[in-house]
Design a protein around this motif. Structure first.
Motif, PDB file in Angstrom:
ATOM      1  N   GLN A 220      12.913   2.762 -13.916  1.00 52.30           N
ATOM      2  CA  GLN A 220      11.612   3.025 -14.538  1.00 52.30           C
ATOM      3  C   GLN A 220      10.483   2.925 -13.512  1.00 52.30           C
ATOM      4  OE1 GLN A 220      11.204   4.165 -17.580  1.00 52.30           O
ATOM      5  NE2 GLN A 220       8.983   4.235 -17.438  1.00 52.30           N
ATOM      6  N   GLU A 221      10.616   1.994 -12.556  1.00 51.56           N
ATOM      7  CA  GLU A 221       9.602   1.853 -11.506  1.00 51.56           C
ATOM      8  C   GLU A 221       9.513   3.119 -10.667  1.00 51.56           C
ATOM      9  OE1 GLU A 221       9.322  -2.307  -9.595  1.00 51.56           O
ATOM     10  OE2 GLU A 221      11.436  -2.042 -10.144  1.00 51.56           O
ATOM     11  N   GLN A 222      10.677   3.681 -10.348  1.00 55.40           N
ATOM     12  CA  GLN A 222      10.679   4.905  -9.545  1.00 55.40           C
ATOM     13  C   GLN A 222      10.144   6.084 -10.346  1.00 55.40           C
ATOM     14  OE1 GLN A 222      14.184   5.777  -7.306  1.00 55.40           O
ATOM     15  NE2 GLN A 222      14.195   3.796  -6.301  1.00 55.40           N
ATOM     16  N   LEU A 223      10.328   6.056 -11.655  1.00 50.75           N
ATOM     17  CA  LEU A 223       9.843   7.139 -12.506  1.00 50.75           C
ATOM     18  C   LEU A 223       8.330   7.085 -12.686  1.00 50.75           C
ATOM     19  CD1 LEU A 223      10.617   9.541 -14.355  1.00 50.75           C
ATOM     20  CD2 LEU A 223      10.781   7.886 -16.219  1.00 50.75           C
TER      21      LEU A 223
ATOM     22  N   ARG B 171      -4.524   1.858   0.119  1.00 44.52           N
ATOM     23  CA  ARG B 171      -3.875   1.892  -1.198  1.00 44.52           C
ATOM     24  C   ARG B 171      -3.188   3.230  -1.422  1.00 44.52           C
ATOM     25  NH1 ARG B 171      -6.701   1.453  -7.071  1.00 44.52           N
ATOM     26  NH2 ARG B 171      -5.072   0.275  -8.119  1.00 44.52           N
ATOM     27  N   PHE B 172      -1.948   3.159  -1.900  1.00 40.73           N
ATOM     28  CA  PHE B 172      -1.146   4.350  -2.197  1.00 40.73           C
ATOM     29  C   PHE B 172      -0.585   4.226  -3.608  1.00 40.73           C
ATOM     30  CE2 PHE B 172      -0.790   3.852   2.388  1.00 40.73           C
ATOM     31  CZ  PHE B 172      -0.914   5.143   2.853  1.00 40.73           C
ATOM     32  N   TYR B 173      -0.419   5.347  -4.270  1.00 45.55           N
ATOM     33  CA  TYR B 173       0.360   5.391  -5.501  1.00 45.55           C
ATOM     34  C   TYR B 173       1.702   5.970  -5.105  1.00 45.55           C
ATOM     35  CZ  TYR B 173       1.464   5.593 -10.402  1.00 45.55           C
ATOM     36  OH  TYR B 173       2.040   5.360 -11.617  1.00 45.55           O
ATOM     37  N   ALA B 174       2.782   5.212  -5.360  1.00 43.71           N
ATOM     38  CA  ALA B 174       4.107   5.634  -4.906  1.00 43.71           C
ATOM     39  C   ALA B 174       5.162   5.213  -5.921  1.00 43.71           C
ATOM     40  CB  ALA B 174       4.403   5.029  -3.533  1.00 43.71           C
ATOM     41  N   HIS B 175       6.386   5.627  -5.667  1.00 46.74           N
ATOM     42  CA  HIS B 175       7.492   5.432  -6.611  1.00 46.74           C
ATOM     43  C   HIS B 175       8.619   4.616  -5.972  1.00 46.74           C
ATOM     44  CE1 HIS B 175       5.766   8.268  -9.531  1.00 46.74           C
ATOM     45  NE2 HIS B 175       5.255   8.803  -8.447  1.00 46.74           N
ATOM     46  N   HIS B 176       8.327   3.339  -5.717  1.00 50.69           N
ATOM     47  CA  HIS B 176       9.314   2.438  -5.134  1.00 50.69           C
ATOM     48  C   HIS B 176       9.655   1.353  -6.142  1.00 50.69           C
ATOM     49  CE1 HIS B 176       8.199   4.461  -1.493  1.00 50.69           C
ATOM     50  NE2 HIS B 176       7.024   3.875  -1.425  1.00 50.69           N
TER      51      HIS B 176
ATOM     52  N   GLU C 165       5.844   8.521   4.713  1.00 50.68           N
ATOM     53  CA  GLU C 165       6.914   7.595   4.346  1.00 50.68           C
ATOM     54  C   GLU C 165       6.710   7.007   2.951  1.00 50.68           C
ATOM     55  OE1 GLU C 165       9.723   7.383   5.923  1.00 50.68           O
ATOM     56  OE2 GLU C 165       8.951   8.694   7.498  1.00 50.68           O
ATOM     57  N   MET C 166       5.469   6.746   2.573  1.00 48.27           N
ATOM     58  CA  MET C 166       5.197   6.211   1.233  1.00 48.27           C
ATOM     59  C   MET C 166       5.549   7.226   0.151  1.00 48.27           C
ATOM     60  SD  MET C 166       4.278   3.059   1.327  1.00 48.27           S
ATOM     61  CE  MET C 166       3.589   2.812  -0.311  1.00 48.27           C
ATOM     62  N   ASP C 167       5.528   8.494   0.472  1.00 54.35           N
ATOM     63  CA  ASP C 167       5.851   9.545  -0.499  1.00 54.35           C
ATOM     64  C   ASP C 167       7.344   9.670  -0.781  1.00 54.35           C
ATOM     65  OD1 ASP C 167       3.202  10.218  -0.928  1.00 54.35           O
ATOM     66  OD2 ASP C 167       3.218  11.927   0.451  1.00 54.35           O
ATOM     67  N   ILE C 168       8.186   8.983  -0.006  1.00 53.47           N
ATOM     68  CA  ILE C 168       9.644   9.038  -0.198  1.00 53.47           C
ATOM     69  C   ILE C 168      10.067   7.836  -1.047  1.00 53.47           C
ATOM     70  CG2 ILE C 168      11.901   9.022   0.942  1.00 53.47           C
ATOM     71  CD1 ILE C 168      10.411  10.069   3.484  1.00 53.47           C
ATOM     72  N   PRO C 169      10.535   8.051  -2.290  1.00 53.07           N
ATOM     73  CA  PRO C 169      10.923   6.919  -3.150  1.00 53.07           C
ATOM     74  C   PRO C 169      12.053   6.088  -2.540  1.00 53.07           C
ATOM     75  CG  PRO C 169      10.764   8.937  -4.431  1.00 53.07           C
ATOM     76  CD  PRO C 169      10.676   9.336  -2.977  1.00 53.07           C
TER      77      PRO C 169
END
Length: 127
Positions: free
Chosen positions: A29-32, A19-24, A72-76
């Motif tokens: 608003q999802e990216q924010l 599980r990751f918390y990410a900004h995709h 990679e998950m850290d890159i929106p």
């Protein structure tokens, strides 16, 4: 590969549901605000040496796999397909002994106006 008298047909490293918390997301608003995502990996690799020697150098460390995926998950990104493709490429680049990867990437509670626990993509790729 052979271990003693047994013949090993396949060997695979598993990270079934990280599980990751990410900004995709497509919506700005999802990216924010971000959301929770799950990544599952099956990575085929020959760890015959690790089975015989009990040494980490003879396999692919799942901790190292995690770090590559996290990078990679850290890159929106807008699309999960894009994130999944980047993860696959990173894993093949970072771990030359991996011959095949099956990857699932899902987003918890996607904003689509439905009662949906998660939605996502699955890809299987070979070197």
């Amino acid at each position: 590969m052979r271990i003693g008298s047994m013949k090993v047909k396949n060997s695979r490293i598993l990270l079934p549901r990280v599980r990751f918390y990410a900004h995709h997301g497509v919506d700005p608003q999802e990216q924010l605000t971000g959301a929770y995502f799950h990544v599952g990996i099956e990575a085929d690799t020959d760890f015959n040496e690790a089975m015989q020697t009990d040494r980490l150098e003879g396999t692919v460390s799942y901790a190292d796999l995690y770090e590559s995926i996290k990078t990679e998950m850290d890159i929106p990104s807008k699309l999960l397909e894009h994130v999944a493709g980047r993860i696959l490429q990173r894993l093949f680049d970072d771990f030359p002994s991996i011959s095949r990867i099956r990857l699932t990437l899902t987003k918890e509670n996607p904003p689509m106006g439905a009662d949906c626990r998660e939605a996502g993509v699955e890809i299987e790729a070979e070197r």
